[in-house]
Design a protein around this motif. Structure first.
Motif, PDB file in Angstrom:
ATOM      1  N   PHE A 113      37.569  45.372  30.730  1.00  0.00           N
ATOM      2  CA  PHE A 113      39.029  45.288  30.791  1.00  0.00           C
ATOM      3  C   PHE A 113      39.533  44.073  30.019  1.00  0.00           C
ATOM      4  CE2 PHE A 113      38.171  47.955  34.429  1.00  0.00           C
ATOM      5  CZ  PHE A 113      39.271  48.802  34.515  1.00  0.00           C
ATOM      6  N   TYR A 115      42.853  44.462  29.088  1.00  0.00           N
ATOM      7  CA  TYR A 115      44.198  44.600  29.648  1.00  0.00           C
ATOM      8  C   TYR A 115      44.089  44.549  31.170  1.00  0.00           C
ATOM      9  CZ  TYR A 115      45.718  45.985  25.004  1.00  0.00           C
ATOM     10  OH  TYR A 115      45.994  46.007  23.656  1.00  0.00           O
ATOM     11  N   CYS A 116      44.013  43.342  31.682  1.00  0.00           N
ATOM     12  CA  CYS A 116      43.864  43.187  33.129  1.00  0.00           C
ATOM     13  C   CYS A 116      44.377  41.820  33.557  1.00  0.00           C
ATOM     14  CB  CYS A 116      42.400  43.354  33.544  1.00  0.00           C
ATOM     15  SG  CYS A 116      41.336  41.968  33.097  1.00  0.00           S
ATOM     16  N   PHE A 363      43.485  42.728  41.941  1.00  0.00           N
ATOM     17  CA  PHE A 363      43.104  42.979  40.558  1.00  0.00           C
ATOM     18  C   PHE A 363      43.961  44.115  40.024  1.00  0.00           C
ATOM     19  CE2 PHE A 363      40.683  45.776  37.694  1.00  0.00           C
ATOM     20  CZ  PHE A 363      40.515  44.918  36.615  1.00  0.00           C
ATOM     21  N   GLY A 365      44.530  46.483  36.445  1.00  0.00           N
ATOM     22  CA  GLY A 365      44.026  46.797  35.124  1.00  0.00           C
ATOM     23  C   GLY A 365      44.428  48.192  34.682  1.00  0.00           C
ATOM     24  N   THR A 409      47.024  52.960  35.507  1.00  0.00           N
ATOM     25  CA  THR A 409      47.163  51.531  35.797  1.00  0.00           C
ATOM     26  C   THR A 409      47.005  51.348  37.292  1.00  0.00           C
ATOM     27  OG1 THR A 409      48.685  51.262  33.948  1.00  0.00           O
ATOM     28  CG2 THR A 409      48.646  49.515  35.587  1.00  0.00           C
TER      29      THR A 409
END
Length: 486
Positions: A113, A115-116, A363, A365, A409
């Motif tokens: 990831f 994009y997290c 979290f 992501g 997402t």
């Protein structure tokens, strides 16, 4: 190239690894010329969580007969499973099992990831910093302050811009902070024009060196409403000091309905509705999340037309941590006195109704190309299947929230996942487990990799797997939603 060197393709770094050495991520190694995953592959076991003895899944003296295992007690997670990189490869494990007579499949992979990030909820009544202020770790920008949510300060940590859009050191520090937070380790953060705070998932925050004990019972106005009856007849006026909405008993509707007379009190700040005041002071880490150490500083002189000598005044914060009792002298000036026992009970009741202060780490992501391509050759079908609730998404077996709209997402509470579920790669990026569970028939309609489906028995007997008790508070990933406990 030396003959004892192999190339790892588990992530974009593409390390060359010598015999007996590990790659840059310390997750893969060269063992006798074979690329091996060093961390154990985690399997959730409901029998272990109940305290049952673990029974071998298959008698080793017999060969597998090709039938699906009729057991819903085992769930193969993605923790330690490996990745799909490069994206065209099927997921490392596509596991079939039978649950209540229904053939199921779970597609398991560790996602890389970029994009997290982490959404961080810090329970505290203290002011941590202005909204949009930069949050730093080791001197590097790693996030920013977002909104204050009724006793909790929200921070956004990470994201692709911090991971890849700044300097190399900023990306490395951001990745390290995310990894520590997601794996339940403490992290010290510094907020520009604000506080230093030590955060750890499931633990109380430490703000400027002070361990936070409780979050507020409510705003000042709500506190008045909740405890007005308990103050009736024991005190003439109560001010609940709060950075956002300070409450005044005699002016509040609760006080009016109880017949509490006007006291002539004059508050600083901006009056909202009766008994509710905004901006009585600046934000801070003292009384009620304000910058005041002396509570009388938010009062003007009492109105002689309504006030009287001997008037009893209690000032208290929204957590009960700060409190003081005053009586007006003949000149109508507040003089501090010892708190009467009857009022001590109400202050203790405020504290009792405050929940323990904790740090919550979520979290967040986006499941992109490599994750979805590891499930099906037509990734958009997986997205639609998740949206239609045909496919359940979990992280390390823990339930996730999938945001509406396009893509996949997701958010997950890291405390509901097995320990040390996250890893990282030097790109920098976080490595997080993700599982997709659905009916085998639906998987075929997705265009899934049916020729890569393996029975549960084929993996449970292999070495390098660790059985972890399933959290009883989590829904079991293999059960239908109708079977879940309420």
């Amino acid at each position: 190239m030396d003959s004892d060197v192999i190339r790892c393709d588990a992530c974009p770094v593409l390390c060359y690894i010598k015999e007996g050495r590990t790659g840059a991520c310390d997750r893969y190694a060269n063992h006798a010329g074979q690329l091996v995953r060093l961390d154990p592959h985690v399997v959730l076991d409901r029998a272990v969580s109940r305290g049952d003895s673990v029974v071998p899944f298959l008698d080793r003296s017999r060969d597998w007969d090709g039938n699906l295992l009729n057991s819903a007690e085992i769930f193969v997670t993605a923790i330690g499973a490996g990745t799909t990189y490069p994206d065209y490869k099927p997921a490392p494990f596509i596991i079939s099992s039978a649950v209540n007579g229904i053939d199921m499949v779970t597609v398991v992979t560790e996602g890389i990831f970029s994009y997290c990030g982490v959404k961080l909820k810090i329970d505290t009544d203290r002011h941590l910093g202005p909204e949009t202020s930069t949050v730093r770790a080791q001197g590097e920008a790693v996030g920013h302050v977002t909104t204050n949510e009724y006793g909790s300060q929200m921070l956004s940590i990470g994201g692709v811009r911090h991971l890849t859009g700044g300097s190399r050191h900023e990306g490395t520090v951001t990745c390290d902070v995310l990894l520590r937070l997601c794996n339940g380790k403490p992290v010290e953060l510094e907020i520009e024009d604000g506080a230093r705070v030590v955060v750890e998932a499931g633990k109380a925050p430490i703000v400027d060196g002070v361990l936070e004990e409780r979050m507020r019972v409510g705003c000042g106005s709500a506190t008045i409403g909740m405890f007005a009856k308990q103050w009736l007849g024991k005190v003439d006026e109560v001010v609940v000091v709060d950075d956002h909405i300070t409450g005044v008993l005699s002016e509040h509707q609760a006080g009016k309905l109880l017949g509490i007379p006007e006291t002539g009190i004059k508050m600083k700040g901006r009056r909202s509705t009766p008994g509710r005041y905004f901006k009585v002071a600046e934000p801070g880490t003292y009384w009620g999340g304000t910058n005041i150490k002396e509570p009388l500083s938010i009062l003007n002189d009492f109105d002689a037309k309504s006030a009287w000598p001997g008037l009893r005044l209690l000032m208290v914060s929204t957590t009960g941590e700060h409190h003081a009792y005053f009586e007006l002298d003949p000149e109508l000036r507040p003089v501090e006195r010892q708190l009467p026992a009857a009022l001590q009970v109400s202050v203790d009741r405020i504290k009792e109704n405050c929940e323990p202060a904790l740090c919550t780490v979520l979290f967040m992501g986006g499941a992109g190309g490599s994750l979805r391509a590891g499930v099906t050759e037509n990734p958009v079908k997986l997205t639609r299947s998740v949206r239609d609730a045909l496919t359940r998404v979990t992280c390390g077996g823990a339930p996730v929230y999938v945001w509406p709209g396009g893509g996949i997402t997701l958010m997950v509470d890291v405390t509901r996942m097995p320990a040390d579920a996250f890893g990282s790669v030097p790109t920098p990026a976080l490595v997080a487990p993700i599982e997709f569970t659905l009916k085998l028939a639906d998987y075929g309609e997705l265009g899934g990799y049916l020729d890569h489906v393996r029975p549960l028995e084929s993996v449970t007997g292999e070495q390098g797997r660790r059985h972890v008790p399933a959290q009883s508070s989590n829904p079991w990933p293999l059960e239908s939603r109708e079977q879940e406990k309420p």
